[in-house]
Design a protein around this motif. Structure first.
Motif, mmCIF file in Angstrom:
data_model
loop_
_atom_site.group_PDB
_atom_site.id
_atom_site.type_symbol
_atom_site.label_atom_id
_atom_site.label_comp_id
_atom_site.label_asym_id
_atom_site.label_seq_id
_atom_site.Cartn_x
_atom_site.Cartn_y
_atom_site.Cartn_z
ATOM 1 N N GLY A 3 -0.888 18.386 -0.143
ATOM 2 C CA GLY A 3 -2.278 18.582 -0.518
ATOM 3 C C GLY A 3 -2.948 17.357 -1.101
ATOM 4 O O GLY A 3 -3.922 17.478 -1.837
ATOM 5 N N ALA A 4 -2.432 16.181 -0.782
ATOM 6 C CA ALA A 4 -3.032 14.944 -1.283
ATOM 7 C C ALA A 4 -3.343 14.028 -0.107
ATOM 8 O O ALA A 4 -2.592 13.967 0.857
ATOM 9 C CB ALA A 4 -2.082 14.244 -2.243
ATOM 10 N N GLY A 5 -4.432 13.320 -0.220
ATOM 11 C CA GLY A 5 -4.825 12.398 0.835
ATOM 12 C C GLY A 5 -4.133 11.053 0.718
ATOM 13 O O GLY A 5 -3.438 10.762 -0.262
ATOM 14 N N ARG A 6 -4.339 10.237 1.730
ATOM 15 C CA ARG A 6 -3.725 8.902 1.766
ATOM 16 C C ARG A 6 -4.141 8.066 0.552
ATOM 17 O O ARG A 6 -3.329 7.351 -0.033
ATOM 18 C CB ARG A 6 -4.109 8.192 3.062
ATOM 19 N N GLN A 10 -1.679 6.295 -2.207
ATOM 20 C CA GLN A 10 -1.716 4.855 -2.476
ATOM 21 C C GLN A 10 -1.890 4.587 -3.964
ATOM 22 O O GLN A 10 -1.237 3.701 -4.522
ATOM 23 C CB GLN A 10 -2.840 4.195 -1.677
ATOM 24 N N GLN A 11 -2.749 5.353 -4.615
ATOM 25 C CA GLN A 11 -2.958 5.171 -6.052
ATOM 26 C C GLN A 11 -1.698 5.531 -6.836
ATOM 27 O O GLN A 11 -1.366 4.872 -7.826
ATOM 28 C CB GLN A 11 -4.147 6.003 -6.520
ATOM 29 N N TRP A 12 -0.999 6.572 -6.407
ATOM 30 C CA TRP A 12 0.257 6.945 -7.073
ATOM 31 C C TRP A 12 1.270 5.821 -6.930
ATOM 32 O O TRP A 12 1.941 5.457 -7.886
ATOM 33 C CB TRP A 12 0.843 8.225 -6.486
ATOM 34 N N GLU A 13 1.376 5.281 -5.712
ATOM 35 C CA GLU A 13 2.358 4.221 -5.464
ATOM 36 C C GLU A 13 2.018 2.933 -6.215
ATOM 37 O O GLU A 13 2.906 2.211 -6.643
ATOM 38 C CB GLU A 13 2.477 3.951 -3.964
ATOM 39 N N LEU A 14 0.740 2.655 -6.370
ATOM 40 C CA LEU A 14 0.309 1.464 -7.101
ATOM 41 C C LEU A 14 0.343 1.665 -8.612
ATOM 42 O O LEU A 14 0.223 0.707 -9.373
ATOM 43 C CB LEU A 14 -1.108 1.060 -6.676
ATOM 44 N N GLY A 15 0.474 2.909 -9.038
ATOM 45 C CA GLY A 15 0.502 3.207 -10.466
ATOM 46 C C GLY A 15 -0.861 3.250 -11.117
ATOM 47 O O GLY A 15 -0.969 3.229 -12.336
#
Length: 93
Positions: A3-6, A10-15
């Motif tokens: 349920g999350a977009g790309r 990306q924001q999660w991975e970048l912190g």
């Protein structure tokens, strides 16, 4: 699938952004890993058992899951590809 977009991924991975509690639970279910592993609290990725709330199981679901778990790796891969195909075409209708 969670349920999350790309952009959110990306924001999660970048912190720069943290996933919600609901997203963390969804990630643990989708990838079949410990919730604690997703949160970085343990190095043990494998959950002790498959946990699906009974409220999400209907009719033959439990039997279907148990049957899937007894398949060979090759058969499971075929099932996963078939499910991906169905999901991809369902959204195109």
């Amino acid at each position: 699938m969670v349920g999350a977009g790309r952009g959110a991924w990306q924001q999660w991975e970048l912190g720069t952004r943290n996933p919600s509690h609901t997203a963390l639970i969804a990630i643990s279910y989708v990838f079949n890993v410990n919730f604690e592993y997703v949160c970085g609290l343990t190095d043990v990725s494998t959950p002790p058992s498959l946990l699906i709330p009974n409220s999400r199981l209907h009719g033959m679901d439990r039997l279907t899951i148990e049957t899937y778990l007894s398949l060979t790796s090759k058969e499971k891969e075929f099932v996963r590809r078939t499910m991906d195909f169905i999901q991809m075409h369902r959204h195109q209708e």
